[in-house]
Scaffold this active site. Sequence first.
Site, PDB file in Angstrom:
ATOM      1  N   GLU B  49      -0.927 -37.700   4.500  1.00 13.30           N
ATOM      2  CA  GLU B  49      -1.173 -38.440   5.733  1.00 13.30           C
ATOM      3  C   GLU B  49      -2.330 -39.373   5.459  1.00 13.30           C
ATOM      4  O   GLU B  49      -3.439 -38.928   5.169  1.00 13.30           O
ATOM      5  CB  GLU B  49      -1.590 -37.474   6.843  1.00 13.30           C
ATOM      6  CG  GLU B  49      -0.536 -37.252   7.896  1.00 13.30           C
ATOM      7  CD  GLU B  49      -1.060 -36.311   8.973  1.00 13.30           C
ATOM      8  OE1 GLU B  49      -0.359 -35.323   9.248  1.00 13.30           O
ATOM      9  OE2 GLU B  49      -2.159 -36.541   9.509  1.00 13.30           O
ATOM     10  N   ASP B  60      -9.834 -38.471  17.975  1.00 11.66           N
ATOM     11  CA  ASP B  60     -10.482 -37.863  16.821  1.00 11.66           C
ATOM     12  C   ASP B  60     -11.914 -37.460  17.104  1.00 11.66           C
ATOM     13  O   ASP B  60     -12.603 -38.071  17.917  1.00 11.66           O
ATOM     14  CB  ASP B  60     -10.467 -38.851  15.641  1.00 11.66           C
ATOM     15  CG  ASP B  60      -9.092 -38.959  15.014  1.00 11.66           C
ATOM     16  OD1 ASP B  60      -8.597 -37.918  14.531  1.00 11.66           O
ATOM     17  OD2 ASP B  60      -8.504 -40.058  15.022  1.00 11.66           O
ATOM     18  N   TYR B 175       4.757 -32.622  14.646  1.00 10.03           N
ATOM     19  CA  TYR B 175       3.368 -32.253  14.368  1.00 10.03           C
ATOM     20  C   TYR B 175       2.864 -31.515  15.602  1.00 10.03           C
ATOM     21  O   TYR B 175       2.667 -32.109  16.642  1.00 10.03           O
ATOM     22  CB  TYR B 175       2.574 -33.535  14.119  1.00 10.03           C
ATOM     23  CG  TYR B 175       1.126 -33.370  13.686  1.00 10.03           C
ATOM     24  CD1 TYR B 175       0.267 -32.462  14.292  1.00 10.03           C
ATOM     25  CD2 TYR B 175       0.611 -34.171  12.677  1.00 10.03           C
ATOM     26  CE1 TYR B 175      -1.048 -32.346  13.893  1.00 10.03           C
ATOM     27  CE2 TYR B 175      -0.723 -34.069  12.280  1.00 10.03           C
ATOM     28  CZ  TYR B 175      -1.541 -33.153  12.894  1.00 10.03           C
ATOM     29  OH  TYR B 175      -2.860 -33.053  12.509  1.00 10.03           O
TER      30      TYR B 175
END
Lengths: 414, 263
Positions: B49, B60, B175
């Site tokens: 990734e 994030d 995911y």
Amino acid sequence: MNDLANSFMTGPDEQGRFGIFGGRFVSETLMPLILELEEQYERAKTDDSFWAEMDFLWKHYVGRPSPLYFAERLTDRLGGAKVYMKRDELNHTGAHKINNVLGQIILARRMGKTRIIAETGAGQHGVATATVCAKFGLKCVVYMGAHDVERQAPNVFRMKLLGAEVVPVTSGRGTLKDAMNDALRDWVTNVRDTFYCIGTVAGPHPYPAMVRDFQSIIGKEAKEQMHEAEGRLPDTLIAAIGGGSNAMGLFYPFLDDKAVNIIGVEAGGKGVNAKMEHCASLTGGRPGVLHGNRTYLLQDEDGQILEGFSISAGLDYPGIGPEHAWLHEIGRAQYVSITDKEALEAFQLCCETEGIIPALEPSHALAHVMKIAPELPADHIICMNMCGRGDKDIFTVAKHLGVDMAGGEGRVMD
Amino acid sequence: MTRIDATFARLSAEGKKAFVAYIMAGDPDMATSLDVMRGLPAAGVDVIELGLPFTDPMADGPTIQLAGQRALEAGMTLEKTLEMVRAFREGDSDTPIVLMGYYNPIYARGVDRFLAEAQDAGIDGLIVVDLPPEEDAELCLPAQAAGLNFIRLATPTTDDKRLPKVLQNTSGFVYYVSITGITGAAAAQAADVAPEVARIKAQTDLPVIVGFGIRSPESAESIASVADGCVVGSAIVAELGAGKPPADVLAFVKSLADGAHSA
């Protein structure tokens, strides 16, 4: 009755779009939350008891309606159009921000949320949120860029007095956009009990529409008051724009009155130039995606977001509400920019001629009034939004005018 | 069939779990980051990734945000990220590469131009954090039409009612974000993750890979054991952030891969 086919008031569509602007560009964790918010807001919007509670608090807690004031000496000084001010700086907490905060917090209570988070730039939205949270006994956490914490110290102390936790944001460059990033990170972490109270007409759908609806009380009142004062509509509306909530609130009820000119004033900083020392997203940016919506953004070739620059912490945001982006593209509203220097001159003139110390944000709107009013006939009516009072800004203004507040000897006006 | 599909088919045939490693393109500079990337397959990484730096990575935590800032300060761009992928592909034509980031740099480049360039460079799939199914027309559908996988995140807030919508246009793998929160935050617990993975697998044949909050070989093993594999990002990026040389970073990656592969 509005002609729906030709109405400018029907947006956003089901995707939360105003033309290509707006939308729901958020991570999957937040998506169910904003869908729930949309559903709950749609329900509240048509519930009389919701609006009854709003009306009661607007009247008894905020002090609405705010006056529509004829600025006679300013009008004489400018020697042209008649200038009216919508006095939202007289609201409890000193700005328009509380109009929206009340709506969102009442909604949050209906949704059973117990913890409120907010981002703030100048601190006005933070103070309004802390205020309403104190009133209802809700836990309040405010994210504020570290740089803004420093330049808006009085508002930081106010929030703390009101029982809020103020988190100085140092991630990124420590500005309003970073505060919004950190508020979103908090929300994504505390999804069950937390309500994110956004301070402007930006963010993922339904925020831009919801905040606009709550702020529209400004334009609704102004329309009625202007009718009482002059028996007609104003010719021109002028309001300052950072994210654009006070402007959207004033403009929205007039969008279908097509004879009314609508002008939004962006922060031109040191001038709208290639060095990006400004916050004029519409005049100096291009469409992009940030903080949940597509809108005009200050960005580089690679799509990296740039920092805005303005003397006014409340306008210091690299984006603008998506509905403004749309009004700009279809040409229903006109957007201009005003520099720091022009805003400072307007600030002083307003103090001197009207005995009103304006915030630096509406000083931008006023600077544009000063620009155009002298050229307009005496029967032309301008309504500008005096969206905040300037107490918070006196230190910044003193600094720019070279006055040492500690010494107390400087002379402001010459 | 993309390299991603082929890799998962192979792993499944071998009865092995997948180990996915995340690094930020251009962190701390392009040369170092390319060195690390080139060493990942030998360290046991099944899928790479590659983070696309962005100024405002809202999903994030500080570790990845700082990595993005380091990369941007060193001059990284989307164009250079594609250049880095092309350089990697000169020596590796098998390891799948998933580009992970935010929409604005892609939107600024232009979706059609980006998709053509990404495919040409050797990218196999995309994870774009701020494009939920509601915005599929933006990039997801054009990407699939161009032959790239579009890998979607499913989260603890994705309930059963919403899950079909999330899975509908997902390809490559799913995911699963093990926590509500940002990257690099709280640790995921296998006991909490297992029923969630089962819930997703009941509705799709795609492999389910779990990420967020995995930082050690032990947790890589325990999480991988209840899914089809796991992703580690922040823990690897933190090693680079601490200034460790690529060889040390790759040794750490190998320990994580060994953990996941022993599941």
